[in-house]
Scaffold this motif. Structure first.
Motif, PDB file in Angstrom:
ATOM      1  N   UNK A   1      -1.439   2.618 -10.213  1.00 50.85           N
ATOM      2  CA  UNK A   1      -1.758   3.955  -9.697  1.00 50.85           C
ATOM      3  C   UNK A   1      -3.165   4.394 -10.079  1.00 50.85           C
ATOM      4  N   UNK A   2      -3.626   3.875 -11.206  1.00 53.91           N
ATOM      5  CA  UNK A   2      -4.948   4.281 -11.674  1.00 53.91           C
ATOM      6  C   UNK A   2      -6.052   3.612 -10.847  1.00 53.91           C
ATOM      7  N   UNK A   3      -5.737   2.508 -10.214  1.00 59.20           N
ATOM      8  CA  UNK A   3      -6.736   1.833  -9.377  1.00 59.20           C
ATOM      9  C   UNK A   3      -6.150   1.636  -7.970  1.00 59.20           C
ATOM     10  N   UNK A   4      -6.020   2.730  -7.243  1.00 56.77           N
ATOM     11  CA  UNK A   4      -5.374   2.645  -5.931  1.00 56.77           C
ATOM     12  C   UNK A   4      -6.158   1.833  -4.926  1.00 56.77           C
ATOM     13  N   UNK A   5      -7.432   1.592  -5.223  1.00 54.90           N
ATOM     14  CA  UNK A   5      -8.261   0.866  -4.246  1.00 54.90           C
ATOM     15  C   UNK A   5      -8.053  -0.641  -4.315  1.00 54.90           C
ATOM     16  N   UNK A   6      -7.441  -1.116  -5.379  1.00 51.77           N
ATOM     17  CA  UNK A   6      -7.230  -2.562  -5.497  1.00 51.77           C
ATOM     18  C   UNK A   6      -6.269  -3.036  -4.412  1.00 51.77           C
ATOM     19  N   UNK A   7      -6.613  -4.176  -3.823  1.00 57.14           N
ATOM     20  CA  UNK A   7      -5.746  -4.706  -2.762  1.00 57.14           C
ATOM     21  C   UNK A   7      -4.705  -5.650  -3.386  1.00 57.14           C
ATOM     22  N   UNK A   8      -3.792  -5.046  -4.060  1.00 54.50           N
ATOM     23  CA  UNK A   8      -2.731  -5.863  -4.708  1.00 54.50           C
ATOM     24  C   UNK A   8      -1.362  -5.330  -4.281  1.00 54.50           C
ATOM     25  N   UNK A   9      -1.225  -5.169  -3.005  1.00 52.45           N
ATOM     26  CA  UNK A   9       0.053  -4.699  -2.479  1.00 52.45           C
ATOM     27  C   UNK A   9       0.046  -3.201  -2.262  1.00 52.45           C
ATOM     28  N   UNK A  10       0.934  -2.794  -1.368  1.00 51.97           N
ATOM     29  CA  UNK A  10       0.991  -1.375  -1.038  1.00 51.97           C
ATOM     30  C   UNK A  10       1.677  -0.604  -2.162  1.00 51.97           C
ATOM     31  N   UNK A  11       1.248   0.627  -2.290  1.00 55.42           N
ATOM     32  CA  UNK A  11       1.807   1.464  -3.362  1.00 55.42           C
ATOM     33  C   UNK A  11       3.318   1.601  -3.223  1.00 55.42           C
ATOM     34  N   UNK A  12       3.779   1.675  -1.964  1.00 56.64           N
ATOM     35  CA  UNK A  12       5.220   1.825  -1.732  1.00 56.64           C
ATOM     36  C   UNK A  12       5.972   0.593  -2.242  1.00 56.64           C
ATOM     37  N   UNK A  13       5.373  -0.572  -1.980  1.00 61.33           N
ATOM     38  CA  UNK A  13       6.017  -1.805  -2.437  1.00 61.33           C
ATOM     39  C   UNK A  13       6.068  -1.833  -3.957  1.00 61.33           C
ATOM     40  N   UNK A  14       5.003  -1.395  -4.578  1.00 66.70           N
ATOM     41  CA  UNK A  14       4.978  -1.336  -6.043  1.00 66.70           C
ATOM     42  C   UNK A  14       6.063  -0.391  -6.569  1.00 66.70           C
ATOM     43  N   UNK A  15       6.173   0.729  -5.900  1.00 71.33           N
ATOM     44  CA  UNK A  15       7.168   1.708  -6.360  1.00 71.33           C
ATOM     45  C   UNK A  15       8.588   1.150  -6.216  1.00 71.33           C
ATOM     46  N   UNK A  16       8.833   0.481  -5.090  1.00 68.99           N
ATOM     47  CA  UNK A  16      10.172  -0.093  -4.899  1.00 68.99           C
ATOM     48  C   UNK A  16      10.440  -1.209  -5.918  1.00 68.99           C
ATOM     49  N   UNK A  17       9.414  -2.001  -6.141  1.00 71.22           N
ATOM     50  CA  UNK A  17       9.539  -3.049  -7.163  1.00 71.22           C
ATOM     51  C   UNK A  17       9.800  -2.438  -8.526  1.00 71.22           C
TER      52      UNK A  17
END
Lengths: 335, 510
Positions: A73-89
């Motif tokens: 969340x602190x680096x939202x610009x990184x292209x390491x998957x969508x935030x939604x996918x991270x949240x679900x994970x």
């Protein structure tokens, strides 16, 4: 009823992939656990056994992944998957870490450190599940109940603006009551403004109620004409505003205020309308509107605390869990 | 004028940099996120600085190892820059030996920690899971090969696969029986006895005859002080030696099997000691032999009894010389006239020989043989030891014969008494503790004692009786293998040089 049930449904189609995946991992872990329990001479898998170690490593890996959401969340610009996918994970794998760690320890809480870790994990997962439930229900309630919702961090500032607006509104018909004007520094505001624009109405020419009653031509008065009430006429309003409404706008959290009560507040204004001339009713409607907005902000604050308060427990516990988990992993492998 | 609320006026209220401003909630979140790990770190650091490794332990140690709670390295032996994940066998064996279990039959080496799982709290470390035993015993053929073991091949637990106790199993079609030679009718002794030592209609209790070894010196209800005080030349230990049983069933009698020796000596109350005549029988079964003496013969071997009789009668005749001249009351003939009295005179040796022969006839034929199995061949010699006045010739011959026998009788001419062979330990491969069951009546388990009339009846309860209480689950007694069986052959234990010293253990771990 059906609509309500659908609204409350936590696992919608978007969660299906993660849900099924997690269920599959859980089922596989369960089978492995019972196989190990069936085979193991001691009857229960232990953390030090091969299967136990696998449970421990995978469970701790899931915990680290779940904790990485904060960094993500602190680096939202990184292209390491969508935030939604991270949240679900975060949700599913974090949840899965609990049974895996229980399998790891064979449902034994072990010694001091492992017992602390188990309770930390339980508290973290429980607070996370509680938070997920709140996050699923409160925003919907907020949308329905608080149409005048604003940014939480700005609530105190907006409330201050509402008070200033109410001051001006009251002064527009009661004359200068002597409220202090805020002359704080200018800040960059949304909408391309650097400062709050003055309310147009306050610059409109004033007409006294006496003049109106004396037959002054209404034609010369602009549409936004404001009538200045006499001291006697405005007394109930001034008294109400100074003693009840302004304190409510300034310290809305105080209990026992009639204006904070959505059911009782309208009756206050109804009784005021009977005491004030008709010319002041529009102003009274504005004040009622301001009170309503302040009340909604109050409710938003309360719901926001519910919505995010659990994070005050969840985040610190999860960080402590990761730290102590790493210590446990190192020491357990060492001994 | 109505209050207007446009997008612009609403947006105008919002500070574009609001997210940069700290709020109480953000501040609290930040500080707590720092504080919680910091507390955790301090807590761990405090233990590290205090050199207290218990915090890393995966659980409390067992009762026996509780003193090593802080000494991880005592068991987790350091190996090449690291530590062993599980306790090394060498660490266990440094403090106490762990003798092998049928070592010749086991194909795989079993590490100590495989069965004795530590860090499970204050448990008994010997209380291993059934599965540890079932690893081999569930399929013993796979472990030992076909015919590699005489034991049951598929035992999973006490409830699953455990055979009936060996002593109760019929072998090769023969009914199992007690190899003891003492003739005892249990049913008779369990009924009210009409002529007891303390009066009529007395009822014996089991404990009047059967008591644990450690309680033998207590007061016995029906003991005889004369016999209790006497020392038998044949102690129970020598009397009750193991003899081959008729059916070849492995049996252990007084001398328990050495290989089943427990790790620690027991209380002595585990097993019932074989009943001793002086304590259990002498109250009713008197060994009197002649009306001239109140005392009975010693409860000893025939040689001792014979010597006792000779001594008693010799002593008696020395002070009662008048009895050497005997006069028999006259008999009446067919005419009704009384014959004259018949008299005879004996030498003291002849008198003693005759009295001893008569007493021995009584003892060997009746008194002793009531309970003991006696070889009867020598008895033929003593049956003639009776004065027949109508046949004076025979009389002199017999007396002469007896006189020779008394003084010169070879030892092997005395009757032989079969070894009592009373089994003390009925479960040769298991432990049983009567003391642990003292809350239960004897008859509750040994019901057959009420109806048993034969010595050969085996009166130990079957496995089904044990399984009533010893079963898995709450409100049941322990049923795991270790309750009755031991893995290690403690007879083969080796002495270990002590490792730790006190109080240094608590300060340095050495």
């Amino acid at each position: 009823m059906l609509g309500t049930a659908r609204d409350l449904m936590l696992i919608d189609r978007t969660q299906r992939g993660w849900g099924l995946g997690s269920l599959g991992i859980f089922a596989a872990a369960l089978v492995m656990y019972f196989l190990e329990a069936w085979i193991a001479p001691q009857g229960q898998p232990r953390g030090g056994s091969a299967i136990g170690l696998i449970f421990g490593v995978v469970g701790f890996g899931f915990m680290i992944f779940a904790a990485a959401l904060g960094a993500r969340k602190r680096v939202p610009t990184w292209r390491i998957g969508r935030a939604k996918a991270w949240m679900r994970g975060h949700l599913w794998l974090g949840l899965l870490s609990l049974p895996l760690v229980l399998f790891h320890g064979g449902f034994h809480f072990g010694g001091t450190l492992t017992r602390v870790l188990m309770w930390l994990l339980i508290a973290t997962v429980a607070s996370g599940v509680y938070g997920a439930l709140l996050q699923n229900s409160i925003p919907k309630k907020m949308t329905a109940d608080i149409p005048l919702e604003t940014i939480y961090d700005e609530i105190s500032h907006v409330r201050k603006l509402l008070r200033e607006e109410a001051d001006r509104t009251v002064e527009s018909i009661c004359g200068d009551v002597g409220f202090a004007k805020d002359v704080s520094g200018e800040i960059q505001r949304a909408g391309g403004f650097t400062a709050l624009r003055p309310i147009a109405a306050s610059a409109a020419p004033l007409r006294t109620s006496a003049a109106v009653s004396a037959g002054a031509s209404a034609a010369v008065a602009p549409a936004a004409e404001i009538i200045l009430l006499s001291e006697a006429e405005s007394a109930p309003l001034c008294k109400f505003y100074i003693e009840e409404m302004r304190p409510f706008l300034e310290q809305s959290k105080s209990r026992g205020r009639r204006l904070a009560d959505e059911a009782r507040a309208p009756s206050v204004f109804v009784s005021l309308r009977t005491l004030l001339p008709a010319a002041a009713h529009n102003t009274l409607a504005d004040l009622e509107d301001i009170c309503d907005e302040a009340r909604q902000l109050l409710r938003q604050e309360r719901l926001h605390r519910w919505l995010h308060g659990w994070l005050l427990l969840h985040i610190p516990l999860s960080l402590a869990l990761i730290l102590l988990g790493a210590v446990h992993a190192v020491m357990a492998l060492r001994y | 004028m109505a209050r207007t609320r446009t997008t612009k006026t609403v947006a105008q209220r919002i500070d574009l940099n609001y997210f940069k401003r700290p709020t109480p909630f953000k501040r609290a979140k930040l500080w707590l996120a720092i504080l919680a790990p910091a507390i955790a770190l301090v807590w761990i650091g405090w233990h590290v600085l205090g050199r207290d490794n218990r915090v890393y332990s995966s659980g409390r140690l067992s009762e026996a190892h509780a003193v090593l709670e802080k000494e991880c390295a005592a068991c987790h032996v350091q190996q090449a820059g690291g530590y062993s994940a599980s306790a090394a066998d060498s660490a266990c064996l440094a403090c106490h030996d762990g003798p092998a279990h049928h070592a010749t039959n086991i194909n795989t080496k079993v590490a100590c920690a495989q069965c004795h799982v530590e860090h499970r709290g204050r448990i008994n470390l010997a209380a291993v899971s059934d599965r540890t035993c079932a690893q081999c015993h569930a399929n013993l053929e796979a472990t030992t090969g076909p015919g590699g073991s005489v034991y049951a091949k598929h035992i999973v637990s006490f409830q699953d696969g455990h055979p009936e106790f060996a002593e109760l199993r019929s072998l090769q079609g023969h009914q199992a029986h007690d190899a003891g030679s003492i003739k005892l009718n249990h049913a008779l002794h369990m009924q009210p006895i009409r002529r007891g030592p303390n009066g009529p209609n007395m009822q014996l209790e089991c404990s009047d005859c059967h008591r644990p070894g450690a309680t033998e010196n207590q007061i016995w209800e029906y003991s005889d002080p004369h016999y209790s005080a006497a020392r038998s030349t044949d102690s129970p230990h020598s009397l009750l030696v193991a003899v081959p049983m008729f059916m070849g069933v492995a049996s252990t009698v007084w001398s328990s099997r050495v290989s089943l020796r427990p790790r620690r000596p027991g209380s002595g109350r585990e097993l019932m000691a074989p009943p001793i005549f002086a304590n259990a029988c002498a109250g009713c079964h008197l060994l009197t032999f002649d009306k001239r003496f109140d005392q009975g013969v010693p409860h000893d071997n025939p040689k001792v009894v014979h010597a006792y009789l000779v001594k008693k009668f010799s002593g008696y005749i020395a002070t009662h010389g008048a009895e050497l001249h005997e006069v028999e009351e006259p008999r009446r003939n067919l005419t009704g006239r009384a014959n004259g009295p018949v008299s005879r005179s004996l030498s003291p040796a002849q008198w003693v020989a005759e009295r001893v022969a008569v007493s021995e006839e009584l003892l060997w034929h009746k008194t002793c043989s009531q309970c003991h199995a006696i070889s009867i061949t020598p008895l033929q010699d003593v049956r003639i030891a009776r004065w027949d006045a109508a046949n004076p010739n025979a009389e002199s011959r017999i007396v002469s014969s007896i006189s020779t026998a008394v003084s010169e009788r070879p030892a092997d001419s005395l009757p032989g008494i079969l070894t009592a062979n009373i089994a003390e330990k009925w479960l040769p491969n298991a432990r049983f503790d009567h003391d642990a069951h003292l809350g239960f009546s004897c008859i509750g388990c040994h019901q057959n004692a009420l109806t048993s009339t034969e010595t050969s009846d085996i009166l130990i309860p079957g496995i089904a009786t044990c399984q009533k209480c010893h079963a898995p689950g709450p409100e049941r007694a322990e049923s795991r293998c270790f309750e009755c069986h031991t893995y290690h052959d403690w007879a083969k234990r080796k002495e270990i040089k002590p490792t730790f010293t006190l109080p240094a253990l608590y300060s340095t771990g050495k």
